[in-house]
Design a protein around this motif. Structure first.
Motif, PDB file in Angstrom:
ATOM      1  N   VAL A 158     -26.567  -5.625   8.851  1.00 42.13           N
ATOM      2  CA  VAL A 158     -26.290  -4.571   9.937  1.00 42.13           C
ATOM      3  C   VAL A 158     -25.393  -3.332   9.601  1.00 42.13           C
ATOM      4  CG1 VAL A 158     -25.259  -3.833  12.361  1.00 42.13           C
ATOM      5  CG2 VAL A 158     -26.718  -6.086  12.059  1.00 42.13           C
ATOM      6  N   LYS A 159     -25.697  -2.150   9.659  1.00 46.16           N
ATOM      7  CA  LYS A 159     -24.843  -1.054   9.531  1.00 46.16           C
ATOM      8  C   LYS A 159     -24.525  -0.156  10.712  1.00 46.16           C
ATOM      9  CE  LYS A 159     -28.406   2.370   8.134  1.00 46.16           C
ATOM     10  NZ  LYS A 159     -28.706   3.278   6.828  1.00 46.16           N
ATOM     11  N   VAL A 160     -23.293   0.742  10.791  1.00 41.36           N
ATOM     12  CA  VAL A 160     -23.067   1.469  11.827  1.00 41.36           C
ATOM     13  C   VAL A 160     -23.498   3.041  11.541  1.00 41.36           C
ATOM     14  CG1 VAL A 160     -21.005   2.240  13.251  1.00 41.36           C
ATOM     15  CG2 VAL A 160     -21.131  -0.077  12.087  1.00 41.36           C
ATOM     16  N   ASN A 176     -25.089   0.441  15.934  1.00 38.59           N
ATOM     17  CA  ASN A 176     -25.406  -0.698  15.037  1.00 38.59           C
ATOM     18  C   ASN A 176     -27.029  -0.590  14.831  1.00 38.59           C
ATOM     19  OD1 ASN A 176     -22.804  -1.358  14.779  1.00 38.59           O
ATOM     20  ND2 ASN A 176     -22.912  -3.293  15.990  1.00 38.59           N
ATOM     21  N   CYS A 177     -27.415  -0.823  13.541  1.00 38.45           N
ATOM     22  CA  CYS A 177     -28.903  -1.090  13.432  1.00 38.45           C
ATOM     23  C   CYS A 177     -29.062  -1.710  12.006  1.00 38.45           C
ATOM     24  CB  CYS A 177     -29.663   0.413  13.168  1.00 38.45           C
ATOM     25  SG  CYS A 177     -29.250   1.311  11.910  1.00 38.45           S
ATOM     26  N   GLN A 224     -30.721  -4.035  20.481  1.00 35.95           N
ATOM     27  CA  GLN A 224     -29.472  -3.910  19.419  1.00 35.95           C
ATOM     28  C   GLN A 224     -28.918  -2.683  19.585  1.00 35.95           C
ATOM     29  OE1 GLN A 224     -30.362  -3.866  15.255  1.00 35.95           O
ATOM     30  NE2 GLN A 224     -28.375  -5.075  14.772  1.00 35.95           N
ATOM     31  N   SER A 244     -25.303  -2.040  21.304  1.00 39.75           N
ATOM     32  CA  SER A 244     -23.922  -1.842  20.439  1.00 39.75           C
ATOM     33  C   SER A 244     -23.570  -0.447  20.474  1.00 39.75           C
ATOM     34  CB  SER A 244     -24.467  -1.994  18.920  1.00 39.75           C
ATOM     35  OG  SER A 244     -25.384  -0.960  18.581  1.00 39.75           O
TER      36      SER A 244
END
Length: 187
Positions: free
Chosen positions: A62-64, A73-74, A178, A182
């Motif tokens: 996951v990255k921001v 996040n995705c 998600q 997030s």
């Protein structure tokens, strides 16, 4: 001492073969509690290591992503870039063109702009919906571009304190959930 079942002579109970006729003797089953405990512990440790390895290799990285007013996040596979800036409206779109995160700054919009957005939201809210992981998801289909007819899952996040609205649109319900769960507004 035990008797050999073939020749009847006495042999030591630890012998594997009869020393008189070479008949293979049955081994005593392992009943030593210490050996059983050691074997059980080894099996448990191997199972725990297996579960840890499985979770490490099946969890999607996951990255921001920063969209100015907040972050979400995705999947690492999605690269969002700023696509449109129309006054109070900013659209961040993924490279594949199928994921969008729209940021509406309602305090910068004109009366007609905000009224139009309100009408669009009212239309979205007529779509079938469901709540997944505390996120209200609207089920739709793409109605413009090359993806017409593909499923789209929409979540709307309102922040009345900041006069902001976020619209998340993806082709996968899990991704919409998600991103929505997030999303963090900046101070």
């Amino acid at each position: 001492m035990i008797k050999c079942p073939k020749c009847g002579n006495e042999v030591d109970s630890d012998d594997e073969y009869c020393k008189h006729c070479s008949h293979k003797l049955k081994k005593k089953p392992i009943t030593d509690k210490k050996n059983i405990i050691i074997i059980a512990l080894i099996i448990i440790i191997i199972a725990i290591i297996g579960v840890i390895c499985y979770s490490m290799f099946t969890t999607e990285p996951v990255k921001v992503v920063d969209v100015g007013v907040g972050t979400f996040n995705c999947s690492n596979e999605l690269n969002f870039t700023l696509n449109k800036t129309d006054g109070p409206f900013k659209e961040y779109i993924a490279d594949n063109g199928r994921y969008t995160v729209k940021v509406f700054n309602l305090s910068q919009g004109s009366y007609y702009y905000n009224y139009g957005l309100s009408l669009a939201n009212n239309e979205i809210k007529t779509y079938p919906s469901s709540v997944i992981d505390n996120v209200l998801i609207y089920n739709s289909t793409a109605n413009v571009g090359e993806y017409v007819g593909e499923p789209r899952f929409i979540a709307i996040i309102d922040n009345n304190d900041k006069n902001l609205q976020i619209q998340i649109v993806t082709p996968e319900v899990e991704d919409t959930v998600q991103i929505a769960n997030s999303f963090q507004f900046k101070n």
